[in-house]
Design an enzyme around this catalytic site. Structure first.
Site, PDB file in Angstrom:
ATOM      1  N   GLU A 288       0.805  -1.231   0.000  1.00  0.00           N
ATOM      2  CA  GLU A 288       0.000   0.000   0.000  1.00  0.00           C
ATOM      3  C   GLU A 288       0.835   1.277   0.000  1.00  0.00           C
ATOM      4  O   GLU A 288       0.500   2.266   0.650  1.00  0.00           O
ATOM      5  CB  GLU A 288      -1.007  -0.037   1.171  1.00  0.00           C
ATOM      6  CG  GLU A 288      -1.940  -1.228   1.034  1.00  0.00           C
ATOM      7  CD  GLU A 288      -3.016  -1.341   2.100  1.00  0.00           C
ATOM      8  OE1 GLU A 288      -2.969  -0.610   3.096  1.00  0.00           O
ATOM      9  OE2 GLU A 288      -3.924  -2.174   1.915  1.00  0.00           O
TER      10      GLU A 288
ATOM     11  N   GLU B 283      -6.561  -9.796  -3.269  1.00  0.00           N
ATOM     12  CA  GLU B 283      -7.394  -9.808  -2.043  1.00  0.00           C
ATOM     13  C   GLU B 283      -8.862  -9.591  -2.386  1.00  0.00           C
ATOM     14  O   GLU B 283      -9.528  -8.742  -1.792  1.00  0.00           O
ATOM     15  CB  GLU B 283      -6.923  -8.701  -1.071  1.00  0.00           C
ATOM     16  CG  GLU B 283      -5.446  -8.729  -0.760  1.00  0.00           C
ATOM     17  CD  GLU B 283      -5.005  -7.655   0.249  1.00  0.00           C
ATOM     18  OE1 GLU B 283      -5.871  -6.984   0.832  1.00  0.00           O
ATOM     19  OE2 GLU B 283      -3.785  -7.509   0.448  1.00  0.00           O
TER      20      GLU B 283
END
Ligand code: NAG
Ligand code: NAG
Ligand code: NAG
Ligand code: NAG
Ligand code: NAG
Ligand code: NAG
Length: 547
Positions: free
Chosen positions: A322, A424
């Site tokens: 991220e 994910e």
């Protein structure tokens, strides 16, 4: 809202062009062309402009200086793919957003591009029409007063059937292959009427899910998982806060147990998630306290300890999680911290594929930190710096998916030529179970059929008190609607047991999903069993079985 709509219409009246269109026929094939470099001249419009074609032909040279299109008679429910070339004046660079405004809803992002002055950049996006009248307009994301030029605009509708057909075409060419099994006798003569039975033993495409410590000691869950998936990732157990909750107190007991479990079930693909997470909230609290040399030392010992313990165990590492949204390490260790992480990880485990992994890249284009062009430029930065950056991770935590947008973003990412994974996948828990299932199916079909996607991981580790966003089953392993979808697709994407006779040329043909097969050939009293590996290829795979 209404006021804004009319104001916008009014304001743009001088510049806008009105378009009307009725039905469309069979429509063209989907055009996956995309560009991520800024060009001196725009390329020709996709689909010759599609339903914007009239406008484009009215402006030879393809340059239309118009930031807005009034769209009438859109087909509700149809999928629209939009593209154009964008150049700006009045700023060096700008993130330009294409937004769709309807009577009924707030405007939403349907495409973005990092545009520059002096050259043309390619915007590609799309939407599902929810209303027949809409306004599509381009705007600087910071709403500065800059001049936006558009060229080679194109808007092409597709029906659901057409969209599905593109997916099926891609699945046939990228996930399947034609196989011809030839049966002959010891003299090499073709044998007609031999019985051939084909059974798929394993699938080449990695499709898996997150697991957590909740699977340990839960044999039914373990069996359930192993029956379905050929890939796994540990939800939290490898994260720094989990393996070293206090400085120097390393505890790899849970990831070790999970690794043993997954290995014992013969699951070949295990992702390593993650080495560092740029979000300070998920950085161990004792690390959050560090800076300078102390932080550098902690970082070095983390990477050293993790990678030496698990060298060769994980096929992927999410190195810097991220980083498009957070910058814990870069803000403390300097702008090349990420490059340093990648370099060190590569040295420690040269065979692992190293990933960046982020959210809101395919999920939406409304997050300025993670537009597709922002991602592409971060990846390019690393690659240009000579660092090995070999995988693009897309978290794919969706609420309501915009599938045409998702496809066009994948098209752009594909220009880098790196493997892309959905890492994910889930659908927000704010939606009911049926809606989650419907949206999940859309996302999985789009992912599986996109030629650049190399694997799909669901984020559905089972927790008795509820999964992160979405479970596949209840606590007794009874399918929820999402689990029904997954089981349906798992079946659809495998070769059913095939049985048949060789024809007069002594061969038996079938369409195979990529993977490993057992082939049994019987002729008269003789039976021969062989194995067959079907890997990707454009041509029919020929196998000869002497009997
Ligand atoms: C919009 O579509 C309807 C029905 O398909 C048609 O009757 C109408 O003329 C169209 N409007 C315009 C402006 O083309
Ligand atoms: C606006 O949205 C509501 C609820 O989603 C829907 O019932 C209504 O038909 C929509 N109006 C138009 C003009 O599409
Ligand atoms: C390591 O973690 C396991 C699992 O959470 C726990 O049972 C064990 O007590 C821990 N070991 C140490 C030394 O803290
Ligand atoms: C952070 O540092 C301060 C000052 O050294 C210390 O009092 C505190 O306990 C530290 N917090 C953690 C979580 O280590
Ligand atoms: C975007 O990134 C900046 C800098 O890391 C951060 O301050 C901001 O909160 C982020 N915005 C979003 C929406 O994540
Ligand atoms: C990071 O940048 C500094 C200064 O710009 C340089 O000296 C150092 O070698 C760089 N480190 C890496 C790993 O690239």
């Amino acid at each position: 809202m209404q006021g804004y709509y009319y104001l916008l219409l009014f304001g743009f009246l001088g510049l806008c062009t009105n378009f009307s269109f009725g039905e469309y026929g069979d429509g063209p094939r989907y055009d996956s062309t995309a560009y991520t470099e800024c060009k001196l001249y725009p390329e020709a419009p996709l689909y010759n402009g599609g339903i914007l074609a009239k406008e484009v032909s009215k402006h030879p040279g393809t340059q239309v200086y118009s930031p807005a299109y009034v769209l009438r008679n859109l087909t509700k429910g149809a999928k629209y793919t939009f593209s154009c070339w964008v150049r700006i004046k009045g700023a060096g660079t700008a993130r330009v957003m294409a937004r769709l405004l309807t009577d009924n809803s707030t405007d939403k992002c349907v495409g973005t591009v990092s545009a520059q002055s002096g050259c043309w950049s390619f915007l590609k996006g799309g939407f599902v029409a929810t209303e027949s009248n809409s306004v599509l307009f381009l705007q600087d994301s910071q709403q500065r007063d800059i001049e936006i030029s558009i060229a080679s605009a194109s808007l092409q509708p597709f029906t659901d059937e057409q969209w599905r057909m593109h997916q099926e075409d891609n699945i046939r060419s990228k996930r399947q292959r034609r196989v011809a099994v030839h049966i002959s006798d010891a003299m090499g003569r073709r044998l007609q009427g031999a019985i051939v039975t084909i059974e798929q033993k394993s699938k080449a495409f990695p499709f898996g899910s997150a697991i957590a410590k909740t699977i340990l000691g839960n044999q039914p869950y373990e069996d359930w998982f192993a029956e379905r998936f050929n890939a796994a990732v540990f939800e939290n157990e490898l994260k720094w806060y989990a393996t070293e909750p206090e400085p120097g107190k390393l505890n790899y007991s849970l990831p070790d147990q999970l690794l043993r479990l997954v290995r014992s079930r013969g699951i070949p693909t295990i992702r390593g998630h993650n080495i560092f997470w740029e979000d300070p909230v998920y950085t161990p609290s004792w690390v959050r306290n560090l800076s300078g040399n102390a932080l550098l030392q902690a970082v070095n010992s983390r990477i050293q300890s993790l990678m030496s313990r698990y060298k060769g165990e994980f096929v992927h590492w999410d190195v810097s999680n991220e980083m498009l949204h957070f910058d814990f390490y870069e803000s403390r260790l300097g702008p090349n911290a990420t490059a340093y992480f990648f370099e060190t990880a590569k040295r420690s485990d040269p065979w692992a594929t190293l990933f960046m992994n982020d959210f809101n890249v395919v999920e939406t284009c409304g997050d300025e930190n993670s537009t597709v062009d922002v991602y592409v430029s971060r990846l390019r930065e690393l690659m240009d710096g000579g660092y090995v950056m070999d995988g693009i991770g897309l978290e794919a935590h969706f609420t309501r998916p915009n599938v045409p947008l998702m496809r066009s973003i994948l098209d752009k990412l594909a220009t880098l030529g790196l493997p892309i994974w959905l890492t994910e996948v889930d659908i927000s828990k704010t939606l009911d179970h049926e809606t989650q299932a419907t949206y999940l199916e859309e996302v999985l079909r789009e992912g599986f059929s996109h030629p650049s996607i190399n694997g799909i991981m669901l984020w559905t580790a089972l927790h008795p008190n509820g999964c992160y966003q979405m479970c596949l089953t209840d606590n007794n392993l009874h399918n929820l609607p999402t689990g029904v979808v997954v089981d349906k697709l798992l079946k659809e994407w495998e070769t059913k047991e095939v049985k048949g006779l060789t024809g007069d040329r002594g061969s038996f043909d079938f369409q195979a999903f990529l993977g490993e097969y057992k082939v049994i050939a019987t002729f008269g009293a003789k039976t021969v069993e062989s194995s067959l590996s079907v890997c990707q290829g454009d041509e029919t795979l020929h196998m000869i079985i002497p009997i």
